[in-house]
Write an enzyme that holds these catalytic residues in place. Structure first.
Site, short mmCIF file in Angstrom:
data_model
loop_
_atom_site.label_atom_id
_atom_site.label_comp_id
_atom_site.label_asym_id
_atom_site.label_seq_id
_atom_site.Cartn_x
_atom_site.Cartn_y
_atom_site.Cartn_z
N LYS A 102 2.97 5.77 -7.35
CA LYS A 102 1.86 6.33 -8.12
C LYS A 102 1.95 7.85 -8.17
O LYS A 102 1.78 8.47 -9.23
CB LYS A 102 0.53 5.91 -7.50
N ASN A 103 2.24 8.47 -7.02
CA ASN A 103 2.37 9.93 -6.99
C ASN A 103 3.51 10.40 -7.88
O ASN A 103 3.39 11.40 -8.60
CB ASN A 103 2.61 10.40 -5.56
N GLU A 129 1.49 3.85 -3.25
CA GLU A 129 1.08 5.26 -3.16
C GLU A 129 2.21 6.19 -3.56
O GLU A 129 2.00 7.15 -4.31
CB GLU A 129 0.62 5.56 -1.72
N HIS A 154 0.83 -1.20 0.00
CA HIS A 154 0.00 0.00 0.00
C HIS A 154 0.86 1.25 0.00
O HIS A 154 0.62 2.20 -0.78
CB HIS A 154 -0.91 -0.01 1.24
#
Length: 387
Positions: free
Chosen positions: A262-263, A259, A255
């Site tokens: 992805k950012n 994140e 997770h």
């Protein structure tokens, strides 16, 4: 009498115009409300990753019964703490329909746990585990439903207000979501001990968690979403020893890395989307120390303005469009597949890191990019930071 200007006036008006009572004492039997507030005064009992590993290493019936007995006593206390907080939120947030829905989920779970008889044998423990599965499922959409309630408050106040302007709301959400992580770990670990154990796993915890493998899986997932959203995705290079292992919860690690990557992918894509230059790759480094395993994610996506840095760990701060109005909150889905615009990715990732004694830090160089440092405690000796 003069009206209060701006934000202060709006807040005062919201406090005064709350309408019909939504208080817990008016929604449930008085005895249940008294029991909840009584349990909310009790002290929560924290556990460590090492304790969960030691306790679950030999999940015979006696150990499972002891685990169930602990959860039967501990979970109502943790749930009651959260219900009491949900009852007393400022600016009328407690009366929002989505917040009330979450409160009622917590109340229902509290009631079921308190009504469950004393656990003395394996049969009762099996029945209790079935109850836990239902509670686990009931609460799976708490994050997006809470987010919709907070988004409604933010919209009522002003589109320009961030939760750094409402520090008590931000502080509450940090504690609430940290508590939720703990509750789901405790329930999920007990349930997982009943299922076929994966290799090198004790329940949810992998005793030989390989961050290099999880990083690659998270990169694949993040690039797939980037491809789907933008039609392209920058490359990602991974450095560091591939044989590092330590005890951790793989789903948490996935997770957090997902994140961050992805950012970075989105930032690089936004910066180079209309450029003739080739987008530079995102760099991921995995390093092992005596106390921590650290993962650094670096991009050349232009960075974050220094004035925005205090806001990046506040809830509902995002530069992407929000998917919240279109989300299914009935409990039939596990939440949004696309997290950009959700506004919860970074603050909740930091809570995941801190839950087991780690941390998440971002350093920005505006005009160049961002370096994100994910620190993971590898000793497993840090007790839950219970709110």
């Amino acid at each position: 009498m003069n009206k209060l200007p701006g934000l202060a006036g709006k807040m005062l008006a919201m406090k005064a115009g709350s309408g019909a009572s939504t208080k817990l004492v008016d929604a449930v039997p008085r005895a249940l409300a008294d029991d909840i507030f009584s349990c909310a005064l009790k002290r929560q009992t924290g556990v460590t990753l090492r304790h969960m590993l030691d306790f679950g290493s030999n999940p015979v019936e006696r150990q499972l019964v002891l685990s169930a007995q602990f959860l039967r006593a501990e979970l109502p206390i943790r749930l009651a703490h959260r219900v009491a907080e949900l009852e007393n939120l400022p600016y009328g947030l407690s009366s929002k329909a989505h917040i009330l829905k979450v409160r009622d989920w917590y109340v229902d779970s509290f009631r079921e746990l308190r009504q469950f008889p004393e656990i003395k044998d394996g049969t009762a423990e099996q029945q209790f585990t079935s109850l836990l599965r239902g509670i686990y499922s009931r609460h799976r959409n708490v994050v997006p439903v809470m987010a919709m309630g907070v988004a409604e408050l933010k919209k009522e106040l002003s589109h320009d207000i961030g939760l750094n302007d409402l520090p008590e709301i931000h502080q509450f959400l940090d504690g609430f979501y940290l508590s939720r992580i703990g509750i789901r770990i405790l329930i999920g670990q007990h349930i997982a001990l009943h299922e076929k154990q994966l290799k090198d796993h004790i329940g949810l915890i992998c005793t030989r968690c390989a961050p290099h493998d999880i990083v690659n899986d998270a990169i694949y997932d993040a690039r797939s979403i980037c491809m789907r959203e933008f039609g392209d995705a920058p490359e990602v290079n991974v450095y560091g020893a591939p044989d590092i292992t330590f005890a951790y919860v793989p789903s948490h690690l996935h997770h957090m890395v997902f994140e961050l990557v992805k950012n970075s992918l989105r930032a690089v894509n936004d910066r180079y989307h209309d450029s003739d230059d080739v987008a530079p790759p995102v760099q991921v480094v995995v390093a092992e120390g005596s106390e921590d395993v650290t993962i650094k994610v670096s991009d050349e996506g232009g960075g974050i303005p220094r004035s925005d840095l205090p806001r990046i760990f506040t809830y509902l701060y995002s530069t992407a469009s929000s998917p919240l109005p279109d989300m299914d909150t009935t409990g039939e889905s596990d939440g949004p597949a696309v997290l950009a615009g959700y506004g919860y990715g970074l603050p909740i990732s930091r809570l995941y890191a801190r839950y087991f004694g780690g941390d998440l830090q971002l350093i920005s160089m505006e005009g160049h990019g961002v370096d994100s440092y994910l620190h993971l405690n590898r000793l497993g000796n840090v007790q839950e930071p219970l709110p």
